[in-house]
Design a protein around this motif. Structure first.
Motif, PDB file in Angstrom:
ATOM      1  N   ALA A 155      35.944  19.218 -30.515  1.00 23.33           N
ATOM      2  CA  ALA A 155      34.653  19.919 -30.486  1.00 23.33           C
ATOM      3  C   ALA A 155      34.869  21.424 -30.498  1.00 23.33           C
ATOM      4  CB  ALA A 155      33.857  19.513 -29.249  1.00 23.33           C
ATOM      5  N   ASP A 156      35.825  21.906 -29.717  1.00 23.22           N
ATOM      6  CA  ASP A 156      36.108  23.340 -29.696  1.00 23.22           C
ATOM      7  C   ASP A 156      36.589  23.818 -31.061  1.00 23.22           C
ATOM      8  OD1 ASP A 156      35.340  23.816 -27.070  1.00 23.22           O
ATOM      9  OD2 ASP A 156      37.350  23.529 -26.243  1.00 23.22           O
ATOM     10  N   ALA A 157      37.380  22.990 -31.738  1.00 23.09           N
ATOM     11  CA  ALA A 157      37.861  23.360 -33.074  1.00 23.09           C
ATOM     12  C   ALA A 157      36.698  23.436 -34.058  1.00 23.09           C
ATOM     13  CB  ALA A 157      38.905  22.351 -33.551  1.00 23.09           C
ATOM     14  N   ARG A 158      35.749  22.516 -33.963  1.00 25.08           N
ATOM     15  CA  ARG A 158      34.579  22.538 -34.845  1.00 25.08           C
ATOM     16  C   ARG A 158      33.716  23.769 -34.561  1.00 25.08           C
ATOM     17  NH1 ARG A 158      31.085  17.661 -33.965  1.00 25.08           N
ATOM     18  NH2 ARG A 158      30.002  18.433 -35.815  1.00 25.08           N
ATOM     19  N   ARG A 159      33.565  24.120 -33.293  1.00 19.53           N
ATOM     20  CA  ARG A 159      32.779  25.305 -32.941  1.00 19.53           C
ATOM     21  C   ARG A 159      33.454  26.566 -33.492  1.00 19.53           C
ATOM     22  NH1 ARG A 159      31.271  24.158 -26.523  1.00 19.53           N
ATOM     23  NH2 ARG A 159      30.489  22.032 -26.830  1.00 19.53           N
ATOM     24  N   LYS A 160      34.754  26.656 -33.293  1.00 22.01           N
ATOM     25  CA  LYS A 160      35.490  27.822 -33.788  1.00 22.01           C
ATOM     26  C   LYS A 160      35.363  27.928 -35.310  1.00 22.01           C
ATOM     27  CE  LYS A 160      40.177  29.652 -34.267  1.00 22.01           C
ATOM     28  NZ  LYS A 160      41.614  29.410 -33.995  1.00 22.01           N
ATOM     29  N   ALA A 161      35.506  26.804 -35.995  1.00 22.85           N
ATOM     30  CA  ALA A 161      35.412  26.808 -37.458  1.00 22.85           C
ATOM     31  C   ALA A 161      34.031  27.265 -37.912  1.00 22.85           C
ATOM     32  CB  ALA A 161      35.722  25.413 -38.005  1.00 22.85           C
ATOM     33  N   ALA A 162      32.989  26.869 -37.187  1.00 23.24           N
ATOM     34  CA  ALA A 162      31.626  27.246 -37.567  1.00 23.24           C
ATOM     35  C   ALA A 162      31.397  28.739 -37.380  1.00 23.24           C
ATOM     36  CB  ALA A 162      30.616  26.449 -36.745  1.00 23.24           C
ATOM     37  N   ILE A 168      39.573  36.192 -34.988  1.00 22.32           N
ATOM     38  CA  ILE A 168      39.624  36.904 -33.712  1.00 22.32           C
ATOM     39  C   ILE A 168      38.229  37.052 -33.121  1.00 22.32           C
ATOM     40  CG2 ILE A 168      40.101  39.133 -32.624  1.00 22.32           C
ATOM     41  CD1 ILE A 168      42.596  37.480 -33.140  1.00 22.32           C
ATOM     42  N   ARG A 169      37.265  37.395 -33.958  1.00 22.25           N
ATOM     43  CA  ARG A 169      35.892  37.547 -33.478  1.00 22.25           C
ATOM     44  C   ARG A 169      35.336  36.206 -32.978  1.00 22.25           C
ATOM     45  NH1 ARG A 169      33.803  42.596 -35.037  1.00 22.25           N
ATOM     46  NH2 ARG A 169      35.143  43.661 -36.547  1.00 22.25           N
ATOM     47  N   ALA A 170      35.632  35.129 -33.709  1.00 17.08           N
ATOM     48  CA  ALA A 170      35.157  33.804 -33.293  1.00 17.08           C
ATOM     49  C   ALA A 170      35.744  33.416 -31.943  1.00 17.08           C
ATOM     50  CB  ALA A 170      35.535  32.769 -34.355  1.00 17.08           C
ATOM     51  N   MET A 171      37.031  33.632 -31.759  1.00 19.14           N
ATOM     52  CA  MET A 171      37.667  33.284 -30.485  1.00 19.14           C
ATOM     53  C   MET A 171      37.104  34.126 -29.342  1.00 19.14           C
ATOM     54  SD  MET A 171      41.658  32.396 -31.361  1.00 19.14           S
ATOM     55  CE  MET A 171      42.033  33.969 -32.145  1.00 19.14           C
ATOM     56  N   THR A 172      36.869  35.412 -29.611  1.00 15.72           N
ATOM     57  CA  THR A 172      36.318  36.295 -28.575  1.00 15.72           C
ATOM     58  C   THR A 172      34.946  35.811 -28.120  1.00 15.72           C
ATOM     59  OG1 THR A 172      37.518  38.181 -29.500  1.00 15.72           O
ATOM     60  CG2 THR A 172      35.677  38.671 -28.030  1.00 15.72           C
TER      61      THR A 172
END
Length: 205
Positions: free
Chosen positions: A127-134, A151-155
């Motif tokens: 789920a976290d990977a899907r959120r990050k990808a989105a 980097i912006r997505a992870m932040t």
């Protein structure tokens, strides 16, 4: 005079599931058991089995609800129409304001449960990977380089996980007032007054 006998509420899958999710948030997965739920709902224990095969089926339904609501809505907000990256970021920020879109206490409860449940931890990681990808795709859509977008997505996501894990309680109006600054910080762009006003209006501020 005929004595009026109180009637039990009409049971439904939704009723059992809602009660189970509330109990998960309040007391953790070990507290989610059929008998306490039946007592809380004023229903019989045997009635539970008309709706779910067993406790494991209920737990599976709880996880599916979390995936559909939190991850599903986050992805949908990232993919929603936006003319600028700031407007897109305001769309995503709706998740942190509107609990009907994203249930932060439920996300926290799922993360706590996953610490002791390897299969759930795997689903959480997915789920976290899907959120990050989105979120990454949202930035890419507006021309950000892949490394910058990542980097912006992870932040963004790690900031929100921090809010959730620290159980930050913040005055809603104060948080709404801070969102434009977050949008500028996360995107590197200054949102327009029109974009800010639309965000505030749809969130009741």
């Amino acid at each position: 005079m005929n004595k009026i006998t109180p009637t039990r509420p009409r049971a439904s899958d939704q009723m059992w599931l809602d009660a189970a999710l509330e109990l998960l948030i309040e007391a953790g997965v070990d507290a989610v058991k059929v008998m306490p739920l039946a007592k809380q709902l004023g229903l019989t224990r045997t009635g539970f089995y008309h709706h779910f095969r067993d406790r494991e089926a209920l737990l599976d339904a709880m996880i599916a609800r979390w995936e559909d609501k939190n991850t599903g809505n986050l992805i949908a907000r990232c993919e929603a129409y936006a003319e600028t990256i700031c407007e897109a970021m305001f769309n995503l920020q709706d998740c942190w304001i509107d609990r009907s879109l994203f249930d932060a206490p439920l996300d926290h409860a799922i993360r706590s449960w996953a610490r002791h449940d390897p299969p759930l931890k795997q689903r959480l990681d997915q789920a976290d990977a899907r959120r990050k990808a989105a979120v990454l795709a949202m930035f890419r859509r507006f021309g950000y380089a892949r490394g910058d977008a990542e980097i912006r997505a992870m932040t963004i996501l790690y900031t929100q996980v921090g809010y959730i894990s620290m159980e930050v309680e913040e005055d809603p109006a104060r948080r709404i007032n801070r969102v434009p600054a977050y949008v500028e910080l996360f995107t590197g762009e200054t949102p327009s007054k029109r974009e800010i006003d639309r965000f505030r209006t749809r969130n009741g501020y």
